[in-house]
Scaffold this active site. Structure first.
Site, PDB file in Angstrom:
ATOM      1  NE  ARG A  47      -3.607  -2.330   2.439  1.00 45.02           N
ATOM      2  CZ  ARG A  47      -4.491  -2.644   3.380  1.00 45.02           C
ATOM      3  NH1 ARG A  47      -4.678  -1.829   4.414  1.00 45.02           N
ATOM      4  NH2 ARG A  47      -5.194  -3.749   3.293  1.00 45.02           N
TER       5      ARG A  47
ATOM      6  NE  ARG B 141      -0.842   4.290   9.344  1.00 44.70           N
ATOM      7  CZ  ARG B 141      -2.110   3.880   9.311  1.00 44.70           C
ATOM      8  NH1 ARG B 141      -2.636   3.481   8.178  1.00 44.70           N
ATOM      9  NH2 ARG B 141      -2.843   3.877  10.400  1.00 44.70           N
TER      10      ARG B 141
ATOM     11  CD  GLU C 156      -7.869  -1.520  11.264  1.00 39.61           C
ATOM     12  OE1 GLU C 156      -7.943  -0.271  11.309  1.00 39.61           O
ATOM     13  OE2 GLU C 156      -8.046  -2.178  10.230  1.00 39.61           O
TER      14      GLU C 156
ATOM     15  CB  SER D  75     -10.608  -4.510   9.191  1.00 43.08           C
ATOM     16  OG  SER D  75     -11.703  -3.684   8.892  1.00 43.08           O
TER      17      SER D  75
ATOM     18  NE  ARG E 168      -1.210  -2.228  11.719  1.00 43.36           N
ATOM     19  CZ  ARG E 168      -2.158  -1.357  11.396  1.00 43.36           C
ATOM     20  NH1 ARG E 168      -3.387  -1.514  11.870  1.00 43.36           N
ATOM     21  NH2 ARG E 168      -1.887  -0.325  10.618  1.00 43.36           N
TER      22      ARG E 168
END
Length: 412
Positions: free
Chosen positions: A259, A274, A346, A349, A386
RNA sequence: GGAUAGGUGGGUGAGUUGGCUGAAACCACAUCCCUGCUAAGGAUGCGUACUGGUAACGGUACCGAGGGUUCGAAUCCCUCCCUGUCCGCCA
């Protein structure tokens, strides 16, 4: 993509629902008007085409019989002009409509709370309690000096890339294998898919045409690096009609994800929360509409139990309309406890997109005689990087080292 | 990357001297009949999307994608994509 008929027939309720997602009424009104205009133009075009078809058939017959065809030919030529003018307009409208329609987000489910952003998300429940330390817990980059090499990641690529070494490298691999095995026991079949996909594939799941800036594009090709396994795995069934007895299809897949993080400059620049490239194990399900709620719960449960099995405290959040992703009708986020940051972050999801992706990707199933759109669902189980740093922080010791959850030991 | 053959409905596969083919045939599938046993035979139906109509039944578009020629194209021309085969390269 939304059902255009729904927009035509239930305009007010569609607008009402999309307000939750911060979409203006003008956009929907525009969509409605264009679709109506298109319908009107088609109504003009089609009789012209019908006449042309019929007369052309006559033409062939007459020519064979030796009749005079000059008059007919003149008529057909004139009609041809008309058709070409109208069909040009129809084509333009079609293009407008599809561009617009592909850029409108999905409707949120009725039970999705309204709200502006992440602050309005609703905590559903907490699972496990965060560990208590008799020292001040550190952040993962403080405990991982020998494990995660941020500097060399930058040297090799650029910022937001990192290199795993020693125990971290092994832990990453152990986690991937453990997660895939865990998901398999819950009935998810493993698939291994390409990391580079084409434009149609990304349009099918909703990343394109609107979010091209978030994707890494292969220069000179119309190909992109996948931002999530959801993209190739869901598109496995693009343009296909699935037999009813094959549903539900439950899949799990490990992939790297890429990303650009175009909109998040300055956020989480430290550490590996991130990154431009990260590992993720994904769940993707294809179901009948009547079953998707049940499957959704199953997916949430799977990801949550996975966290529990690793001994990680976490909570379930129901996303509000304003924080919902483009394609999602309903999303539950799982946030894991980070002692070093003293907060939940987070880590998963899980979304039900209902028939939003199915309509774009033309994924249908045979319901008796009729073809109907399936529901598609996706969710992380889990973001591997994560999870790894969550383990580092939650299992850290005073001397700066960290333990590994019992269930992972056989994988290391 | 070079050469060559192709891309047709859920599948296999006809159709390429342009018109009666939206598409034969077979298989699969659905319903029914016959039969009575772990089989066979017969009848009918069966692409997708949009659209008109209460319905019956019509219309339009689609034969890899996009253009073009023509009164008319699955069939001719151009561009692109993909697949098979041979060669080259390679984990």
């Amino acid at each position: 993509m939304l059902d255009i008929k729904l927009i035509q027939n239930e305009f007010d309720s569609v607008c009402e629902k999309l307000r939750k997602k911060k979409v203006s009424e003008e956009t929907i009104e525009n969509l409605r008007l264009i679709s109506l205009e298109l319908k009107a133009q088609r109504a003009i075009l089609e009789p012209l085409q019908a006449e042309q078809n019929a007369s052309s058939k006559l033409f062939g017959v007459w020519a064979k019989e030796g009749k005079d065809i000059n008059e007919l030919k003149a008529k057909l030529s004139a009609n041809k002009e008309k058709i070409s003018t109208v069909s040009k307009q129809v084509k333009e409208l079609e293009e407008k409509l599809s561009n617009l329609a592909l850029s409108v987000p999905n409707l949120p489910d009725d039970d999705v709370p309204s709200g502006k952003d992440e602050n309005d998300n609703i905590e559903i429940k907490k699972v496990l309690t965060p560990p208590i330390f008799d020292f001040t817990p550190k952040e993962h980059w403080e405990i991982s000096e020998n494990q995660i090499d941020f500097e060399r990641g930058v040297k090799l690529s650029k910022s937001r890339f990192s290199v795993l070494k020693n125990k971290a490298a092994k832990l990453e691999r152990a986690l991937i294998n453990y997660m895939l095995d865990f998901n398999a026991k819950r009935g998810f079949n493993e698939v291994c898919v390409p990391y580079i996909v084409n434009r149609e594939t990304l349009t099918g799941t909703g990343q394109l045409p609107k979010f091209e800036d978030d994707l890494f594009k292969i220069e000179g090709e119309d190909l992109f690096l996948i931002p999530t396994a959801e993209v190739p795995v869901t598109n496995l069934f693009r343009d296909e009609i699935i037999l009813e007895n094959e549903l539900p299809i439950m899949m799990t897949s490990y992939t790297a994800c890429f990303r650009k993080e175009a909109g998040s400059a300055g956020r989480d620049t430290r550490g590996m929360i991130r990154q431009h490239q990260f590992d993720k194990v994904e769940l993707v399900c294809i179901t009948k509409p009547s079953e998707s709620e049940k499957i959704f719960d199953k997916m949430v449960e799977c990801a949550s139990d996975l966290l529990s099995s690793l001994g990680l405290a976490h909570r379930h959040l129901m996303l509000c309309g304003g924080d919902l992703g483009f394609g999602a009708a309903k999303t539950i986020d799982l946030e894991v406890w980070f002692p070093g940051q003293n907060r939940y972050r987070e880590i998963s999801s899980i979304s039900n997109t209902r028939d939003f992706q199915a309509r774009r990707a033309k994924i249908r199933y045979k319901d008796g005689k009729k073809n109907k759109l399936v529901n598609t669902l996706n969710g992380s189980s889990l973001a591997v990087g994560r999870t790894m740093i969550a383990i580092m922080e939650n299992y850290q010791k005073a001397d700066g080292s960290f333990d590994v959850p019992e269930v992972l030991k056989s994988y290391m």
